[in-house]
Motif scaffolding. Structure first.
Motif, PDB file in Angstrom:
ATOM      1  N   GLN A 571       0.846  -1.204   0.000  1.00  0.00           N
ATOM      2  CA  GLN A 571       0.000   0.000   0.000  1.00  0.00           C
ATOM      3  C   GLN A 571       0.884   1.259   0.000  1.00  0.00           C
ATOM      4  OE1 GLN A 571      -2.156   0.353   3.739  1.00  0.00           O
ATOM      5  NE2 GLN A 571      -4.004   0.915   2.623  1.00  0.00           N
ATOM      6  N   ARG A 572       2.027   1.144   0.667  1.00  0.00           N
ATOM      7  CA  ARG A 572       2.865   2.339   0.847  1.00  0.00           C
ATOM      8  C   ARG A 572       4.140   2.341   0.025  1.00  0.00           C
ATOM      9  NH1 ARG A 572       3.312   3.992   7.032  1.00  0.00           N
ATOM     10  NH2 ARG A 572       4.231   5.764   5.960  1.00  0.00           N
ATOM     11  N   TYR A 573       4.623   1.135  -0.346  1.00  0.00           N
ATOM     12  CA  TYR A 573       5.946   1.086  -0.980  1.00  0.00           C
ATOM     13  C   TYR A 573       5.950   0.195  -2.214  1.00  0.00           C
ATOM     14  CZ  TYR A 573       6.819   2.285   3.865  1.00  0.00           C
ATOM     15  OH  TYR A 573       6.743   2.854   5.105  1.00  0.00           O
ATOM     16  N   SER A 574       6.956   0.465  -3.065  1.00  0.00           N
ATOM     17  CA  SER A 574       7.358  -0.487  -4.101  1.00  0.00           C
ATOM     18  C   SER A 574       8.843  -0.749  -3.877  1.00  0.00           C
ATOM     19  CB  SER A 574       7.129   0.110  -5.485  1.00  0.00           C
ATOM     20  OG  SER A 574       5.751   0.234  -5.715  1.00  0.00           O
ATOM     21  N   PHE A 575       9.360  -1.748  -4.550  1.00  0.00           N
ATOM     22  CA  PHE A 575      10.751  -2.130  -4.291  1.00  0.00           C
ATOM     23  C   PHE A 575      11.530  -2.232  -5.597  1.00  0.00           C
ATOM     24  CE2 PHE A 575       8.097  -3.773  -0.910  1.00  0.00           C
ATOM     25  CZ  PHE A 575       8.729  -3.247   0.208  1.00  0.00           C
ATOM     26  N   GLU A 576      12.749  -1.732  -5.536  1.00  0.00           N
ATOM     27  CA  GLU A 576      13.625  -1.866  -6.706  1.00  0.00           C
ATOM     28  C   GLU A 576      14.684  -2.911  -6.356  1.00  0.00           C
ATOM     29  OE1 GLU A 576      17.297   0.580  -8.598  1.00  0.00           O
ATOM     30  OE2 GLU A 576      15.802   1.735  -7.481  1.00  0.00           O
ATOM     31  N   LEU A 577      14.653  -3.995  -7.098  1.00  0.00           N
ATOM     32  CA  LEU A 577      15.585  -5.094  -6.825  1.00  0.00           C
ATOM     33  C   LEU A 577      16.991  -4.660  -7.222  1.00  0.00           C
ATOM     34  CD1 LEU A 577      15.115  -8.034  -5.854  1.00  0.00           C
ATOM     35  CD2 LEU A 577      15.182  -8.719  -8.246  1.00  0.00           C
ATOM     36  N   GLY A 604      19.961 -13.098   0.154  1.00  0.00           N
ATOM     37  CA  GLY A 604      18.999 -12.090   0.609  1.00  0.00           C
ATOM     38  C   GLY A 604      18.244 -11.457  -0.559  1.00  0.00           C
ATOM     39  N   LEU A 605      17.158 -10.776  -0.211  1.00  0.00           N
ATOM     40  CA  LEU A 605      16.368 -10.072  -1.231  1.00  0.00           C
ATOM     41  C   LEU A 605      16.692  -8.576  -1.069  1.00  0.00           C
ATOM     42  CD1 LEU A 605      14.194 -10.651  -3.422  1.00  0.00           C
ATOM     43  CD2 LEU A 605      12.514  -9.932  -1.751  1.00  0.00           C
ATOM     44  N   ASN A 606      17.767  -8.165  -1.776  1.00  0.00           N
ATOM     45  CA  ASN A 606      18.292  -6.813  -1.569  1.00  0.00           C
ATOM     46  C   ASN A 606      17.545  -5.812  -2.445  1.00  0.00           C
ATOM     47  OD1 ASN A 606      20.401  -7.749   0.217  1.00  0.00           O
ATOM     48  ND2 ASN A 606      21.192  -8.759  -1.614  1.00  0.00           N
ATOM     49  N   VAL A 607      16.997  -4.798  -1.801  1.00  0.00           N
ATOM     50  CA  VAL A 607      16.137  -3.847  -2.525  1.00  0.00           C
ATOM     51  C   VAL A 607      16.398  -2.411  -2.063  1.00  0.00           C
ATOM     52  CG1 VAL A 607      14.246  -5.515  -2.794  1.00  0.00           C
ATOM     53  CG2 VAL A 607      14.273  -4.010  -0.808  1.00  0.00           C
ATOM     54  N   ARG A 608      16.018  -1.477  -2.938  1.00  0.00           N
ATOM     55  CA  ARG A 608      15.842  -0.077  -2.506  1.00  0.00           C
ATOM     56  C   ARG A 608      14.342   0.153  -2.357  1.00  0.00           C
ATOM     57  NH1 ARG A 608      19.616   0.978  -6.420  1.00  0.00           N
ATOM     58  NH2 ARG A 608      21.704   1.249  -5.549  1.00  0.00           N
ATOM     59  N   VAL A 609      13.980   0.917  -1.342  1.00  0.00           N
ATOM     60  CA  VAL A 609      12.549   1.118  -1.049  1.00  0.00           C
ATOM     61  C   VAL A 609      12.075   2.422  -1.687  1.00  0.00           C
ATOM     62  CG1 VAL A 609      10.841   1.343   0.811  1.00  0.00           C
ATOM     63  CG2 VAL A 609      12.904  -0.041   1.158  1.00  0.00           C
ATOM     64  N   LYS A 610      10.975   2.355  -2.404  1.00  0.00           N
ATOM     65  CA  LYS A 610      10.395   3.561  -3.039  1.00  0.00           C
ATOM     66  C   LYS A 610       9.029   3.823  -2.420  1.00  0.00           C
ATOM     67  CE  LYS A 610      13.737   3.702  -5.881  1.00  0.00           C
ATOM     68  NZ  LYS A 610      14.749   4.648  -5.486  1.00  0.00           N
ATOM     69  N   ARG A 611       8.841   5.047  -1.968  1.00  0.00           N
ATOM     70  CA  ARG A 611       7.520   5.390  -1.430  1.00  0.00           C
ATOM     71  C   ARG A 611       6.543   5.560  -2.581  1.00  0.00           C
ATOM     72  NH1 ARG A 611       9.442   9.163   1.731  1.00  0.00           N
ATOM     73  NH2 ARG A 611       9.741   8.075   3.680  1.00  0.00           N
TER      74      ARG A 611
END
Ligand code: HEM
Length: 614
Positions: A571-577, A604-611
Motif C-alpha cells: 500500500q505504501r511502498y514499491s521495491f527496486e531489486l 537475501g532479497l536486496n532492494v531499494r525502497v520507493k515510497r
C-alpha cells in the motif's frame, strides 16, 4: 516439517552407483466460506475440530497408535531393496520396482536444493519413481492421485518418518513429531484455539507489527540505502508468531536481542540438521543430546540457545499457569478479545478446562508453533515480493485493488473477502514456492499405491506394492510445477486461479485412465468464495498447506497474516531489486535458491525502497 535433504539419503548410503527407478474423490475438507463481506464461522476453531474428529476416530479405530516400524521391518526392507536393486528384477517387478533411469544421483543431489534434481528425474521418470542409494530407497511421489492416497485416503498407514528424528530434539512431543496418542490430544486442544474471534483479534496484531516494519522502511525510503527484505519479512513474522503464541514481544524488527538471536540460531540449527549429510549431533559428546556441553562448537552454541529459549518459555508458562482461570470452551470462544490483555494461544491452552498439559508439553507445543509458523510465512512473503518485482503489471493490479478497497486505511479481518487479488498473489506464490517444497512420510504398513502418470499422460505400468518402513518424498514442488497438471506451470499468473484447468490438460491426464477403468483426476475448479483455493479445489494437485488430518493447523492464520502484511507494505511502498551481490550470478533478478526448512534466496532479497505516490 523441515525437509531432510541429501543428509538422510546419503548418510545411510553414499553409493556412487545410485539410481532412479521408474514405477508403476474428492473429499470435502476445511475451507473458509465467505458470504459478502462476512466470514462464515462454521469452519473455525471447534467447528473445524468437529470435522477433524471423524478422521481422528477413524485413525483410532484402525489401530494407528499400535502401528510402528521396528528394526526388524527396516532390516527386512533393506534386504528386499538389495534384492530389487541387484537381484532378479523380473521376479520382483511388482515390488517398488521399475526401469533404471539415471546413474550417479548423489552427484546431482549434493550442493544444491534437493527439490531441483527431484524435478529433473520427475520429467524422465514420471509421477512415481524410486531413488536408490545402495540398500536405501526413497520413493518420490509427484502425482495427485498417489499423494491423495498417502495424505488422505490411506493416511492411517503413514507417519512422518525421518522428520520425527530431526525435530524431536527441538519440539519434543509437539504436534509435528509427536506419536499418535500425544498428537491426537494436542491437536484436539489446539484446533479450537484458532477460532474466529481470536483470528479477528490477531488481524489487529498483524497490522500493529507490520506498522513497525513500515516505520523501518520509512527511514530508508527514497534513499540509496539497500535493505534485505527477506530478513525483514522474517523478523516481522517472528514478532507476530511470538505475540500470537505466547504473548511475547521479540521486537526483532527493531533490534537483535539475545533472545531473538538464540531463537534465530536455534531455528537455523533445525535447518542445518535437515540438510547435513551425517547426524553427528547424535554421537555422544559431539551433539546436543549428551548431557555435558557438546564438543562441536556449533552444537555447544545450540545447547546454550535452547537453554536460553527454554528458560524464557518456562517463565512465561509459569506466569500464565499461576494466573490460570479454568473455563470451558464456549466461554473462551465468546471472550471479548478486543479487551483482553493476553489473547495468546498459551493463555487459551492453560485456561481450557479438561486440556491439562504438563509444563514440558506446553513448551513443546509453543516451540512447535514458533518453528512451524515463522519461516514459512517469512519465505512466502519474500518470494511474493520477488515475483511482484518481476511482474510490474501484477503488482499494479494488486496495488489498485488495495487502494480501491482500503483507500489508505489499514486492512481488517472484515476486508479479507474483498482483498481477492492479494489472496491470489499469495496463492500463486505458494504454488511456485511451496513451503516446504517436499513433505516426508514413512509407510507403517504394506500398501498398494494407485497407478501414477507420466508427463506424456501415459499411465505407469505397475500398481506399486509398498513395503512397510518405506520412506517417501512427496514432492510438492513437482506437483505444483507439473506440465501435466498446469498450463504454463513456471509462469507467475495470479489470475490462473479464476479459470478452471484447461479441458485438454484434464483430458490428457485422464484419457488412458478412462480406457483402463482407473480413477480420474478432476482438475482445478475455481471457488473464490474461500480464503484460498485449496487442495480440494485442485483435486490434490495443489497442496500449499498439506492435506488430510495432518494439514497445517495455522493455514487460516497464515493466510490472514500474509494478506495484512503484504497489503500494508505494498500500500505504501514499491521495491527496486538491486541484485544478489554474487559475482557468479550476473543476472540481477536471479536471487538464487537455498533450501532448508523452506526455500531461501542465496544472498537475501536486496532492494531499494520507493515510497508510492499518494
Ligand atoms: C505460509 C505459511 C505456512 C505454510 C506454507 C505452512 C505449510 C504447512 C504444511 C505444508 C504442513 C503439512 C506438513 C506435512 O504434512 O508434513 C504444515 C503443518 C503444520 N503447520 Fe503450517 N504452514 C504455514 C504457517 C503456519 C503457522 C502460522 C502455524 C502456526 C500458527 C503453522 C502450524 C503448523 C502445524 C502445527 C503443523 C503440523 C500439523 C499436524 O501435524 O497436525 N503453520 N504447515
Amino acid at each position: 516439517f523441515l525437509t531432510p535433504s541429501p543428509n538422510f539419503l546419503a548418510s545411510s548410503l553414499a553409493s556412487k552407483n545410485s539410481r532412479v527407478h521408474q514405477v508403476g474423490r474428492r473429499v470435502p475438507r476445511l475451507s473458509l466460506r465467505m458470504q459478502g463481506p462476512k466470514l462464515d464461522a462454521e469452519v473455525f476453531g471447534k467447528d473445524r475440530l468437529k470435522q477433524e474428529e471423524a478422521d481422528i476416530r477413524k485413525m483410532e479405530k484402525q489401530g494407528m497408535a499400535k502401528k510402528d516400524v521396528t528394526l526388524t521391518d527396516i532390516i527386512s526392507l533393506w534386504i528386499t531393496n538389495i534384492i530389487l536393486t541387484y537381484g532378479d528384477k523380473e521376479k520382483y517387478a511388482q515390488l517398488q520396482d521399475g526401469a533404471v533411469k539415471s546413474e550417479g544421483v548423489v552427484d546431482d543431489l549434493v550442493g544444491g536444493p534437493l527439490f531441483l534434481p527431484l524435478y529433473k528425474y520427475f520429467k524422465d521418470c514420471g509421477g512415481l519413481y524410486k531413488l536408490c542409494f545402495g540398500p536405501k530407497v526413497f520413493m518420490v511421489a509427484s502425482d495427485p492421485l498417489v499423494i491423495r492416497h498417502i495424505m488422505k485416503d490411506n493416511v492411517f498407514s503413514y507417519d512422518k518418518g525421518v522428520l520425527t528424528e530431526i525435530l524431536e530434539p527441538f519440539m519434543g512431543q509437539g504436534l509435528i513429531p509427536a506419536p499418535f496418542q500425544v498428537w491426537k490430544e494436542r491437536r484436539r486442544a489446539l484446533v479450537p484455539g484458532f477460532h474466529q474471534a481470536w483470528l479477528n483479534r490477531m488481524c489487529r496484531m498483524f497490522s500493529e507489527c507490520t506498522d513497525r516494519l513500515s516505520a523501518k522502511l520509512d527511514a530508508v525510503a527514497d534513499t540509496d540505502e539497500i535493505i534485505d527484505m527477506e530478513e525483514n519479512w522474517n523478523s516481522c513474522s517472528l514478532d507476530i508468531i511470538g505475540k500470537a503464541v505466547f504473548n511475547y514481544d521479540f521486537g526483532s524488527v527493531e533490534k537483535l536481542s539475545p533472545v531473538v538471536e538464540a531463537a534465530l540460531c536455534a531455528l537455523r540449527e533445525a535447518e542445518h540438521r535437515s540438510t547435513f549429510y551425517f547426524p553427528y549431533w547424535k554421537i555422544p559428546g559431539l551433539g546436543a543430546e549428551w548431557p555435558i556441553p557438546a564438543l562441536v562448537p556449533r552444537q555447544r552454541k545450540f545447547q546454550q540457545d535452547m537453554a536460553l529459549l527454554n528458560g524464557v518459555l518456562d517463565k512465561l508458562i509459569l506466569n500464565v499457569v499461576n494466573e490460570k482461570q479454568e473455563t470451558d470452551l464456549d466461554a473462551l470462544i465468546n471472550k471479548d478479545y478486543d479487551n483482553v490483555n493476553d489473547p495468546s494461544l498459551l493463555r487459551f491452552l492453560v485456561d481450557l478446562r479438561g486440556a491439562d498439559a504438563t509444563q514440558k508439553q506446553l513448551r513443546d507445543d509453543l516451540i512447535t508453533l514458533l518453528i512451524a509458523g515463522h519461516e514459512t510465512t517469512g519465505s512466502m512473503l519474500t518470494w511474493a515480493t520477488w515475483l511482484l518485482s518481476q511482474h510490474p503489471e501484477a503488482q499494479a493490479k494488486m496495488q489498485k485493488e488495495i487502494d480501491d478497497v482500503l483507500g489508505g486505511r489499514s486492512p481488517t479481518y472484515e476486508d479479507m473477502p474483498r482483498l481477492e487479488q492479494v489472496r491470489l498473489v499469495i496463492t500463486e506464490t505458494l504454488r511456485l514456492f511451496p513451503e516446504p517444497p517436499i513433505l516426508i512420510r514413512r509407510a507403517l504398513d504394506a500398501d498398494v499405491l494407485p497407478k501414477a502418470s507420466n508427463l506424456d499422460g501415459s499411465v505407469q505400468g505397475n500398481a506399486v506394492k509398498i513395503i512397510k518402513g518405506s520412506d517417501f518424498f512427496l514432492s510438492v514442488w513437482n506437483l505444483h510445477r507439473s506440465p501435466l497438471l498446469w498450463d504454463k506451470p513456471d509462469e507467475f499468473d495470479p489470475d490462473r486461479w479464476r479459470r478452471p484447468t484447461p479441458p485438454e490438460l484434464v483430458e490428457k491426464y485422464n484419457a488412458q485412465r478412462r480406457a483402463e477403468g482407473l480413477p480420474e483426476w478432476q482438475g482445478y475448479v475455481p471457488d473464490l468464495k474461500t480464503l484460498y483455493p485449496n487442495e480440494v479445489h485442485a483435486d490434490y494437485a495443489f497442496l500449499p498447506f498439506g492435506a488430510g488430518p495432518r494439514k497445517c493447523l495455522g493455514d487460516q492464520f497464515a493466510l490472514m497474516e500474509s494478506v495484512v502484511m503484504l497489503t500494508k507494505i505494498f500500500q505504501r511502498y514499491s521495491f527496486e531489486l538491486v541484485g544478489n551481490h554474487d559475482p557468479k550470478v550476473p543476472n540481477e533478478s536471479d536471487v538464487g535458491m537455498m533450501f532448508g526448512a523452506t526455500i531461501h534466496t542465496a544472498n537475501g532479497l536486496n532492494v531499494r525502497v520507493k515510497r508510492r505516490q499518494a
